[in-house]
Design a protein around this motif. Structure first.
Motif: not given
Lengths: 536, 553
Positions: B134, B136, B146, B332-335
């Motif tokens: 993701r 955002h 996102y 703010r990348f996130m799996p």
């Protein structure tokens, strides 16, 4: 109240049955689905002071019950849940019925579709009587932090507690635990035979334990999350709350399995039609994790833990102390991962497509900011802020990645224990029985969540199935539950052992205090006045 | 324009001159135009010029591209909504597309297959396992807050794209280069925002929200607009051949952002700007060349290039800083927790037991579906038909032209090298004049072949055929023979008739005849021209020449 008074009030006797029993009564024509539904709705009204429900779906419930009656009359029932009243935590989407997450952000939001688990129950002929109260967006361990006020524990209005209390029932009452407190209270107060909760860090088991009901958190991926408004996607599971393990198994059988709308679901293992009535405990090895002797564990709970371990041992099971060394780190890792996903999941609430929208429209950014400020409570906003901090490029490695590594170690702990020959783990569900509301709110939500979730939360990190079984009443007259933890996708085996355990415990049926009738009416009025905008 | 012939030193002089003036000069339309044009010229001759003037270390442009190719699929990347471009606003929006709480993404296998096909065509390594993340940011047309993309582990990596462009005075010298493709990632498209400034409101259309995109990242290995343009054109042709993207830039199916910087060769890369809002290959080249020129000027006048996003304005031909996306974004990348890892398999044999391979993505199955790619088509055309390489480019460049050409060739015994002349000159000339596509040509391949066959069999002459073609274009309902007959254009093959015509010309040009007899055979051509004029080109020159020679000598 004694058996004789129950006989004078057949209404409560009927409502106190298990799903298995009431389903038989429906098929035998001893009661009709509409009568049963009406009784549940009356019971909801009678116990309004518990604040267990946000929305009562009276009209649609009666329609569903009438359709169930038609099937029952022609002998074409849809199965064991046909005509059975149930309720659903208000963070599951229900088509054409308000779904609020106990948040101003979604006040009045009516989803255009039903969650898969809700739809499956409706397809089985079950009757949806209402949507239950919770902590805002399921963030909490008390069911005290929602936009519609706290939920009260039915057991603090039952005889054993009230007889010890000299105080006014309107000030001396205990919390239900949370965040699925409304669902637990609904099942415990006999207004629903079954309720759905959600369990991210213990949100189903914690209130299940404090309200004296069976609460199952299935393996991650066994039940569809489609339509469950997420807290932490990688840990959320729909939870099942009933008054018996047998009932929970019946519901699990119906709800489990792959859903093409949730890519994280898995094929359900083959499941026999019902749990075995006789089970040889001599083949079973029960693990007692030593790390679960946590500070703050009450004497009552510890005593019950030992008692049940002995019951297992006396039945021929091997009972062994085991170690889950990374347990102490679980809560802090959970906090990081939870906040990160919360920050991400809550990003969609911007007031554009649905939900609350602020009147401020000086710019798009200003509208976003005020919408989110007005829509979310402090707990939600704090988690969003923390999550966004943890996810910053410069922090990502230090927080998110570390927490994920720790999560793997916690999962490994469980794997090692189970591969050493342990079948189930026996642990407390909560540190103690339910706290008085006045005491509980002296600490903030973050502290309470960290305290209350210690025994339940590592299970979510590892995706394992766990069930809390009502064990006994504490000295204060409040329920104490114990938790059994199983291996991934061995939910059925877990329930088989829980079923056996339940039969040894003889947990009492709730008896409301006789003075309550007077109080009921008064409080009923006051709560109705406070929440009249909320009900359906 | 003077600059195009002024050579390198002239270009340099201009640069200096402008650089010494106020920097604001580069924002004045007219001056800019000149600067831009001179640079394009410089770029073309760059290597040759560098060796000429070694005393002046010249800066060069460095160009990398980020390309978003909209996947041509029936439904969106993670929902069942249809993908279509002309439907009423917000009519193609599923619950997921509108980010209703509780909805989850379900990956569309067709989109994965499109990305794998594209990866294979671009010589990429296909990752057997890839992940979704993701990214955002708050934007009104991105409902979830996102975008689901593939930041950590994309579906395809390490590819190359070969492309060619033309050099030389006649633009007929083909130069082939290649650029590395860093990665291809799957991601969601956003919706569209429509700003109504008058009522100070923004309208959102989510029809496009969630449509599958392939983001292709090309390494900064190009040096000017022309190279970048040629690379993008080749990519367009490949995507169209694959059918994975319609690749029309004007319709936004292919969106190209250029990362542009300048430096002295051998030194570290300069600060780059990102140029957006480019809607054709021609504008891409213009935008890049303008931006290279602008940055050189900034540096040469002692300024610094800012790391910023700039928009190309096609009317004025310049790039302008974009206001709304200023400031550093932390995405703010996130799996993405709702999508398990994406697995693709080499072949049936590598599929895990119990899995239904018809529901999986198999690389070898897709490899076997790969169509002939443009570069292969060109080589085949050159080798099979003996045509010029530049003609093979034109054939492949025009949608449907290869098929057209090959159909004509099949229906005539005339050499393909002659057929190509008719296709390039008559057909393309007319199409271009009226701005038509090949599929809209009034002259069918069959009709053209019929006409060419009449030329071959000597029933009409080549020059007559050109007239016939124009008639065919105007009156497609008439057959070739009808036209020839009605306009009386049959070739004069009757020997006696030809003799009479020749005799008339010889008689009326006694002076010329004398000169020819005196040994100047070139004047014979003049007489032949007269005969052509007289017969309106309905004679065979060889035949006429023979008769004339017989009469004169």
């Amino acid at each position: 109240m004694s058996a004789s008074s129950a006989a004078r009030r057949p209404v409560e006797a009927m409502l106190g049955l298990s799903i298995r029993e009431v389903s038989q009564a429906l098929r035998d024509g001893k009661v009709s689905a509409t009568e049963l539904c009406r009784k549940c709705i009356n019971q909801i009204q009678r116990t309004r002071y518990l604040n267990a429900y946000i929305t009562i779906a009276e009209e649609t419930a009666m329609e569903q019950a009438e359709r169930a009656d038609k099937r029952l009359r022609t002998g074409k029932t849809l199965g064991p849940l046909d005509g059975i009243p149930f309720s659903v935590k208000d963070n599951f989407c229900t088509e054409n019925i308000k779904t609020t997450c106990a948040s101003n952000m979604l006040k009045g939001y009516v989803p255009p579709f039903s969650a898969t688990v809700v739809q499956k129950l409706l397809d089985q002929g079950a009757v949806l009587v209402g949507k239950t109260n919770l902590d805002e967006f399921a963030m909490g361990a008390g069911s005290t932090d929602g936009a519609f006020g706290p939920v009260r524990n039915p057991w603090s209005y039952a005889a054993p507690y009230r007889e010890q209390s000299a105080e006014d029932p309107d000030s001396d009452w205990t919390i239900t635990g949370g965040s699925s407190g409304g669902s637990a209270a609904a099942v415990a107060s006999l207004s629903s035979f079954l309720a759905l909760g959600s369990d991210t860090g213990g949100s189903t088991r914690n209130p299940g334990s404090l309200c004296g009901v069976v609460a199952l958190k299935p393996s991650y991926g066994l039940l569809s999350r489609h339509g469950l408004i997420p807290l932490v996607n990688s840990m959320d599971v729909p939870g099942i709350m009933t008054r018996s393990v047998h009932d929970a198994a019946t519901v699990l059988r119906i709800l489990q399995g792959r859903d093409e709308r949730d890519s994280t679901t898995v094929q359900a293992p083959n499941t026999p039609p019902s749990l075995p009535e006789h089970f040889d405990m001599r083949k079973i090895c029960v693990g007692i994790p030593k790390e679960y002797h946590a500070p703050g564990l009450s004497e009552d709970t510890l005593a019950q833990w030992s008692r049940v371990a002995d019951i297992f041992e006396n039945a021929g099971a091997r009972v062994k102390e085991v170690s889950l060394p990374h347990t102490p780190y679980s809560i802090v890792c959970y906090h990081v991962l939870c906040c990160c996903e919360v920050a991400s999941n809550m990003a969609r609430f911007d007031g554009l497509e649905y939900g609350h929208r602020s009147a401020v429209d000086s710019s798009t950014d200003a509208m976003y900011a005020t919408t989110r400020h007005e829509g979310f409570n402090n707990v939600v906003r704090r988690r969003i802020l923390s999550g966004n901090y943890f996810l910053l490029k410069s922090n990502y490695e230090r927080y998110f990645v570390k927490a994920q590594q720790m999560r793997r170690l916690i999962a490994e702990d469980f794997k090692k224990v189970f591969s050493s020959g342990i079948d189930v783990l026996l642990t407390p569900t909560t540190l103690s029985d339910a706290a008085r509301y006045a005491d509980f709110i002296t600490e903030d939500n973050r502290t309470r969540s960290a305290q209350e979730d210690v025994f339940t939360q590592p299970v979510n990190m590892a995706g394992l199935p766990a069930v809390t079984v009502p064990t006994a009443l504490s000295q204060r007259g409040l329920p104490i539950g114990l938790q059994l933890i199983g291996q991934t996708l061995q939910d059925w085996k877990l329930l088989t052992i829980a079923h056996w355990m339940e039969k040894q415990l003889h947990f009492p049926m709730i008896r409301f205090h006789r003075d309550l009738n007077e109080n009921e009416r008064e409080q009923n009025r006051s709560i109705r006045e406070r929440t009249h905008t909320v009900g359906s | 324009m003077a600059a195009s012939t002024s050579g390198y030193s002239g270009v340099l002089f201009r640069l200096r001159k402008y650089a010494n003036k106020s920097q604001s000069l580069c924002h004045i339309g007219n001056s800019n135009f000149i600067i831009r044009t001179t640079w394009t010229t410089g770029c073309k001759h760059q290597h040759q010029l560098n060796t000429q003037i070694e005393s002046l270390p010249q800066m060069v442009g460095v160009v990398g591209l980020e390309i978003h190719a909209q996947i041509h699929s029936k439904s969106k990347l993670f929902s069942g909504s249809h993908v279509s471009f002309s439907d009423p606003p917000n009519s193609l929006v599923s619950h997921f597309d509108a980010s209703l709480p509780g909805t989850l993404p379900v990956l569309n296998r067709r989109c994965v297959e499109a990305a794998v096909l594209t990866g294979l065509a671009l010589n990429c390594t296909i990752n057997k396992k890839s992940l979704f993340d993701r990214k955002h940011y708050f934007y009104a047309d991105m409902p979830a807050g996102y975008q689901i993309t593939q930041q950590r582990l994309p579906i395809a990596v390490n590819g190359t794209l070969s492309y060619s462009h033309f050099e030389g005075r006649k633009r007929n010298h083909v130069v082939t280069k290649s650029v590395k493709i860093k990665q291809i990632q799957l991601e969601q498209d956003s919706g569209k925002s429509l700003h109504d400034d008058e009522r100070s409101q923004t309208l959102i259309d989510l029809n496009r929200a969630g449509v599958g995109l392939m983001e292709l990242v090309m390494e900064p290995e190009m040096c000017c607009g022309e190279e970048a343009g040629a690379a993008v054109r080749e990519l367009q042709l490949i995507l169209q051949a694959l059918g994975t993207c319609q690749a029309n830039m004007a319709e936004g199916q292919l969106r190209v952002d250029a990362n542009v910087s300048v430096h002295h060769p051998g030194e570290p890369l300069g600060v780059r700007t990102e140029v957006k809002n480019i809607n054709s290959v021609r504008h891409l080249a213009k935008a890049i060349d303008y931006e290279i020129q602008r940055q050189m000027e900034v540096l040469q006048s002692g300024g610094t290039v800012l790391n910023e996003t700039r928009a190309f304005d096609s009317k004025s031909g310049i790039t302008i800083p974009m206001r709304d996306k200023e400031g550093l974004q932390d995405y703010r990348f996130m799996p993405e927790p709702n999508l398990p890892p994406l697995f693709v398999y080499e072949s049936e044999a590598s599929v895990p037991a119990g899995a239904d391979s018809t529901q999986l993505v198999l690389i070898d199955r897709l490899s076997s579906q790969l169509p002939e790619l443009p570069s292969v088509t060109r080589t085949r055309l050159v080798e099979t038909y003996g045509i010029l390489r530049e003609h093979s480019f034109t054939l492949v460049n025009e949608d449907g032209l290869v098929d057209y050409f090959e159909s004509v060739v099949k229906m005539t015994k005339t050499e393909p090298r002659k057929v190509i002349g008719w296709v390039m000159n008559e057909l393309m000339g007319n199409l271009n004049l009226q701005n038509l596509k090949v599929s809209q040509s009034p002259v069918s391949p069959c009709a053209l072949a019929e006409m060419i066959n009449l030329v071959r069999s000597g029933h009409i002459s080549s020059s007559t055929a050109k007239k016939v073609f124009q008639e065919m274009w105007k009156t497609p309902e008439k057959t070739v023979e009808q036209i020839v007959k009605e306009q009386d254009l049959w070739m004069i093959n009757d020997k006696e008739e030809l003799r009479q015509i020749c005799q008339r010309i010889v008689d009326s040009h006694s002076e010329e005849v004398q000169i020819i007899r005196g040994g100047n055979k070139k004047v014979l051509n003049k007489l032949m021209g007269e005969i052509q004029k007289e017969t309106k080109g309905k004679t065979n020159p060889l035949q006429v020449k023979a008769i004339l020679e017989e009469m004169i000598f």
